[in-house]
Design an enzyme around this catalytic site. Structure first.
Site, PDB file in Angstrom:
ATOM      1  N   ASP A   1      46.367 -18.359 -50.261  1.00 60.08           N
ATOM      2  CA  ASP A   1      45.647 -17.402 -51.090  1.00 60.08           C
ATOM      3  C   ASP A   1      44.431 -18.134 -51.715  1.00 60.08           C
ATOM      4  OD1 ASP A   1      45.433 -15.038 -52.905  1.00 60.08           O
ATOM      5  OD2 ASP A   1      45.996 -16.524 -54.409  1.00 60.08           O
TER       6      ASP A   1
ATOM      7  N   ASP B   1      49.633 -16.846 -55.824  1.00 59.17           N
ATOM      8  CA  ASP B   1      49.840 -16.847 -57.276  1.00 59.17           C
ATOM      9  C   ASP B   1      50.129 -15.473 -57.869  1.00 59.17           C
ATOM     10  OD1 ASP B   1      47.112 -15.940 -56.829  1.00 59.17           O
ATOM     11  OD2 ASP B   1      46.885 -16.093 -59.001  1.00 59.17           O
TER      12      ASP B   1
HETATM   13  O1  LIG Z   1      44.312 -12.646 -53.137  1.00 63.04           O
HETATM   14  P1  LIG Z   1      43.367 -13.482 -53.951  1.00 63.04           P
HETATM   15  O2  LIG Z   1      42.533 -14.423 -53.117  1.00 63.04           O
HETATM   16  O3  LIG Z   1      44.037 -14.183 -55.064  1.00 63.04           O
HETATM   17  O4  LIG Z   1      42.360 -12.429 -54.607  1.00 63.04           O
HETATM   18  C1  LIG Z   1      42.873 -11.561 -55.629  1.00 63.04           C
HETATM   19  C2  LIG Z   1      41.731 -10.927 -56.368  1.00 63.04           C
HETATM   20  O5  LIG Z   1      40.913 -12.000 -56.850  1.00 63.04           O
HETATM   21  C3  LIG Z   1      39.765 -11.637 -57.591  1.00 63.04           C
HETATM   22  O6  LIG Z   1      40.150 -11.137 -58.863  1.00 63.04           O
HETATM   23  C4  LIG Z   1      40.856 -12.084 -59.634  1.00 63.04           C
HETATM   24  O7  LIG Z   1      40.039 -13.259 -59.786  1.00 63.04           O
HETATM   25  C5  LIG Z   1      38.826 -13.065 -60.570  1.00 63.04           C
HETATM   26  C6  LIG Z   1      38.067 -14.383 -60.537  1.00 63.04           C
HETATM   27  O8  LIG Z   1      38.851 -15.422 -61.035  1.00 63.04           O
HETATM   28  C7  LIG Z   1      39.214 -12.634 -61.977  1.00 63.04           C
HETATM   29  O9  LIG Z   1      38.044 -12.437 -62.767  1.00 63.04           O
HETATM   30  C8  LIG Z   1      40.039 -11.338 -61.897  1.00 63.04           C
HETATM   31  O10 LIG Z   1      40.498 -10.969 -63.201  1.00 63.04           O
HETATM   32  C9  LIG Z   1      41.257 -11.531 -60.987  1.00 63.04           C
HETATM   33  O11 LIG Z   1      41.953 -10.299 -60.815  1.00 63.04           O
HETATM   34  C10 LIG Z   1      38.915 -10.659 -56.831  1.00 63.04           C
HETATM   35  O12 LIG Z   1      37.862 -10.208 -57.646  1.00 63.04           O
HETATM   36  C11 LIG Z   1      39.712  -9.508 -56.251  1.00 63.04           C
HETATM   37  O13 LIG Z   1      38.880  -8.755 -55.373  1.00 63.04           O
HETATM   38  C12 LIG Z   1      40.886 -10.051 -55.455  1.00 63.04           C
HETATM   39  O14 LIG Z   1      41.678  -8.967 -54.958  1.00 63.04           O
HETATM   40 MG   LIG Z   2      45.545 -15.066 -55.906  1.00 61.91          MG
END
Ligand SMILES: O=P(O)(O)OC[C@H]1O[C@H](O[C@H]2O[C@H](CO)[C@@H](O)[C@H](O)[C@H]2O)[C@H](O)[C@@H](O)[C@@H]1O
Ligand SMILES: [Mg+2]
Length: 246
Positions: free
Chosen positions: A12, A190
């Protein structure tokens, strides 16, 4: 890594390889991470894939100049080891839905709407007081989107994404193809969305690791406390040194 020819690694991105930030664009990629991932991938015969909620183009540019096999939008799109891309197509109605969500979100100061193509996310990390409004509205948008979509909860975010895919399905699809085929999966993530790939990895006799400081409600077989701890392990493995964390 012991017997690297036996293992396939599924990673991830947000909260796992890279620390979370206040906004989706605020993340900082440590400069040595792309090279270390590349070297680790080489030692695994290329059996390393990124499995993320991000859209493919966004995720790719984080690791320039390297391009890894990758699944995006929680498994809704995938670039396999040959470079072939498969993705769920969405119609004009979904574009209208995203525009409507952007308009309604103007009433929620601090909420960021992230248009990811075939998925759309409403982030309330910077406006916790808007969480209830977001949680009340998103099921309405899901009704508008129809049965081919589902709600995905995440870290201070709710999103609407294609229902038929999951990170678990993506992991299985990689394992059906060389160089992943015949290897045992190790899935590292995570968040809620990563539980699907933990289950798949476990069912296939592999291993699963959740990045968390508070082990508890997860199907992962073990935990690591932070993205930094994982990067240290990757760096050590990439340089052929057995890491403390492994
Ligand atoms: O599956 P992942 O690679 O972990 O992506 C999950 C989501 O990540 C991002 O959002 C998350 O991270 C941001 C940056 O640290 C944070 O600001 C936010 O609050 C988190 O939810 C991304 O923007 C999403 O599109 C992903 O689905
Ligand atoms: Mg993640």
């Amino acid at each position: 890594m012991l017997e690297p020819e036996r293992w396939a690694l599924f990673l991830d991105i947000d909260g796992t390889l890279i620390e979370l930030a206040e906004t989706p664009d605020g993340i900082v990629v440590p400069p040595d991470l792309p090279e270390n991932l590349h070297r680790l991938s080489m030692s695994l015969g290329g059996a390393l894939a990124l499995v993320t909620g991000r859209a493919l183009p966004y995720a790719d540019q984080l690791f320039t100049p390297y391009k890894f096999p990758i699944a995006g939008l929680h498994g809704s799109e995938r670039r396999d080891p040959s470079g072939a891309i498969s993705r769920v197509e969405v119609g004009a109605a979904f574009e209208d839905l995203k525009a409507a969500l952007v308009r309604e979100a103007r009433q929620w100061p601090g909420v960021l709407v992230e248009d990811k193509g075939a998925a759309v996310a409403a982030h309330y990390r910077q406006a916790l007081e808007q969480r209830e409004a977001v949680e009340a509205a998103m099921p309405r948008y899901l009704d508008m989107a129809g049965p081919d979509f589902t709600l995905q909860h995440g870290k201070m975010v709710m999103e609407i994404r294609p229902a038929q895919a999951s990170k678990g399905h993506a992991l299985q699809a990689f394992l059906d193809q060389p160089p992943f085929k015949g290897r045992k999966p190790i899935a590292i993530g995570d968040d809620v969305t990563d539980e699907a790939m933990f289950r798949t990895a476990n069912e296939l006799g592999g291993h699963s690791i959740r990045i968390t400081e508070t082990p508890g409600d997860t199907e992962a077989k073990s935990t690591l406390p932070s993205a930094a701890a994982l990067r240290a392990a990757i760096k050590a493995l990439a340089s052929g040194v057995k890491p403390d964390a492994a």
